[in-house]
Scaffold this motif. Structure first.
Motif, PDB file in Angstrom:
ATOM      1  N   GLU A 122     -22.623  90.963 -90.357  1.00  0.00           N
ATOM      2  CA  GLU A 122     -21.890  92.109 -90.907  1.00  0.00           C
ATOM      3  C   GLU A 122     -22.419  92.426 -92.306  1.00  0.00           C
ATOM      4  N   ARG A 127     -21.831  95.596 -95.711  1.00  0.00           N
ATOM      5  CA  ARG A 127     -21.140  96.774 -96.212  1.00  0.00           C
ATOM      6  C   ARG A 127     -22.049  97.473 -97.216  1.00  0.00           C
ATOM      7  N   PRO A 128     -22.756  98.526 -96.779  1.00  0.00           N
ATOM      8  CA  PRO A 128     -23.675  99.219 -97.678  1.00  0.00           C
ATOM      9  C   PRO A 128     -22.974  99.912 -98.832  1.00  0.00           C
ATOM     10  N   ASN A 129     -21.754 100.353 -98.635  1.00  0.00           N
ATOM     11  CA  ASN A 129     -20.931 100.870 -99.727  1.00  0.00           C
ATOM     12  C   ASN A 129     -19.470 100.589 -99.394  1.00  0.00           C
ATOM     13  N   ASP A 130     -18.593 100.938-100.283  1.00  0.00           N
ATOM     14  CA  ASP A 130     -17.196 100.552-100.126  1.00  0.00           C
ATOM     15  C   ASP A 130     -16.478 101.288 -98.999  1.00  0.00           C
ATOM     16  N   ASP A 131     -17.115 102.294 -98.423  1.00  0.00           N
ATOM     17  CA  ASP A 131     -16.478 103.078 -97.368  1.00  0.00           C
ATOM     18  C   ASP A 131     -17.027 102.788 -95.978  1.00  0.00           C
ATOM     19  N   ILE A 132     -18.049 101.956 -95.881  1.00  0.00           N
ATOM     20  CA  ILE A 132     -18.701 101.720 -94.592  1.00  0.00           C
ATOM     21  C   ILE A 132     -18.919 100.223 -94.376  1.00  0.00           C
ATOM     22  N   THR A 133     -18.571  99.750 -93.198  1.00  0.00           N
ATOM     23  CA  THR A 133     -18.909  98.379 -92.785  1.00  0.00           C
ATOM     24  C   THR A 133     -19.645  98.456 -91.460  1.00  0.00           C
ATOM     25  N   ILE A 134     -20.741  97.733 -91.354  1.00  0.00           N
ATOM     26  CA  ILE A 134     -21.541  97.722 -90.130  1.00  0.00           C
ATOM     27  C   ILE A 134     -21.559  96.303 -89.573  1.00  0.00           C
ATOM     28  N   SER A 135     -21.233  96.181 -88.289  1.00  0.00           N
ATOM     29  CA  SER A 135     -21.206  94.882 -87.636  1.00  0.00           C
ATOM     30  C   SER A 135     -22.049  94.951 -86.373  1.00  0.00           C
TER      31      SER A 135
END
Length: 350
Positions: free
Chosen positions: A139, A141-149
């Motif tokens: 996992e 998180r490129p920025n505080d609004d997006i998480t990629i798993s």
């Protein structure tokens, strides 16, 4: 055979000895020779060697056929210290499948009766493969609004867990395997898992095979669990389904487990270390004892040792007898017996 004994923490110090007691009694009945190897892990491992999975334990385990491992109380471990962590046993020994039965008993209160399901869950990939990653994280998180798993599915992982499910189904009266997935939505990921299950199914013409969507099987487990025999699925789906299965038959006290590798296996009950009741001799030893019974059954199948398979069958019948009679059950099962009294009753029933 060579089997390790890892007590774990808290109630592990109480339930693991009951498991070993029963296995020793069954082995003696069948003239099965077992060398036992007590090894430190968890709190004891850290006290003696400065690590919850000491090098001496890891090295010894590599030479064994299997081991019994008690629950680990990592929730109470000191934080921000890399030596105080959950021992990564499944990762280090590539234990790729979790086998978790869900079985009801007439003497124990449960939502459904006549339930006898075995869930076979893949352990090394899917959404929950964090502990098997060599470097990096699944996992970010490129920025505080997006998480990629990310989710990982491989043909090898899918094929070997499916094969384990079919081998297990062959030993059961109904001989049926249900693959749980969501292929219409996850066409590549679940699609690959389903493809491998279908391939393996062709090699087992004596086993009935069907497939079910994960949402459908969740509903059917609650409304009609008797229709299922062996259920095989991916990591995260299996994590959820096995807890549903435990809830159907009376909770985690009735939830044994076996973690399987290519050459070794680990008996480890699903429940935690329950520090709130440790030291009181009231913990339910059922899950740990049946986990040990499953270990003997797997070793018997894997190595074609008839005595191990026979010893496992003896324990299965003894546990069934004690649970059916309902006279020597721990408090969580509605009885008044102690941990040791229930273990003694199962050993005597052999």
């Amino acid at each position: 055979m060579e089997i390790g004994i890892l007590l774990g923490d808290d109630i592990g110090l109480e339930v693991v000895p009951e498991c070993v007691k029963v296995l020793k009694a069954a082995a003696a009945r069948e003239r099965l020779e077992i060398d036992w190897y007590p090894l430190p892990i968890g709190k004891r491992g850290h006290e003696e060697h400065g690590d919850t999975l000491p090098a001496v334990t890891e090295q010894a385990l590599r030479g064994l056929d299997g081991w019994i491992m008690g629950p680990i109380g990592d929730a109470a471990y000191p934080r921000n210290d890399p030596t105080w962590v959950m021992p990564a046993v499944r990762k280090k020994f590539e234990l790729f499948a979790a086998v978790r039965p869900s079985r009801s008993f007439t003497s124990v209160a449960s939502i459904h009766k006549d339930v006898d399901i075995v869930f076979v869950r893949e352990l090394t990939e899917g959404m929950l493969y964090s502990e098997t990653v060599v470097a990096g994280l699944p996992e970010f998180r490129p920025n505080d609004d997006i998480t990629i798993s990310s989710r990982v599915i491989t043909r090898k992982g899918s094929n070997r867990v499916a094969r384990e499910a079919f081998e297990l189904a062959r030993t059961r009266p109904r001989k049926k395997v249900t693959a749980a997935h969501k292929e219409p939505v996850y066409r590549l990921a679940c699609g690959m898992f389903a493809e491998e299950c279908r391939k393996v199914a062709k090699e087992y013409p004596d086993v009935t095979f069907d497939e079910m969507m994960i949402d459908s099987i969740a509903m059917k487990l609650v409304t009609d669990p008797q229709r299922f025999d062996v259920v095989v699925t991916t990591n995260q789906f299996g994590d959820i389904l096995t807890d549903i299965g435990a809830g159907l038959v009376g909770g985690l006290g009735l939830a044994p487990g076996l973690c399987i590798g290519e050459k070794q296996t680990m008996a480890k009950a699903t429940h935690g270390s329950a520090p709130d009741i440790s030291g009181q001799n009231i913990a339910n030893p059922y899950a740990m004892i049946v986990s040990g019974q499953m270990l003997l059954g797997w070793l018997g199948r894997k190595h074609k040792v008839a005595q191990a398979s026979a010893a496992a069958d003896l324990i299965h019948k003894a546990v069934t007898k004690v649970l059916a009679e309902g006279k020597t059950l721990t408090r969580d099962l509605g009885g008044k017996a102690s941990t040791t009294a229930m273990g003694d009753a199962i050993a005597a029933a052999l």
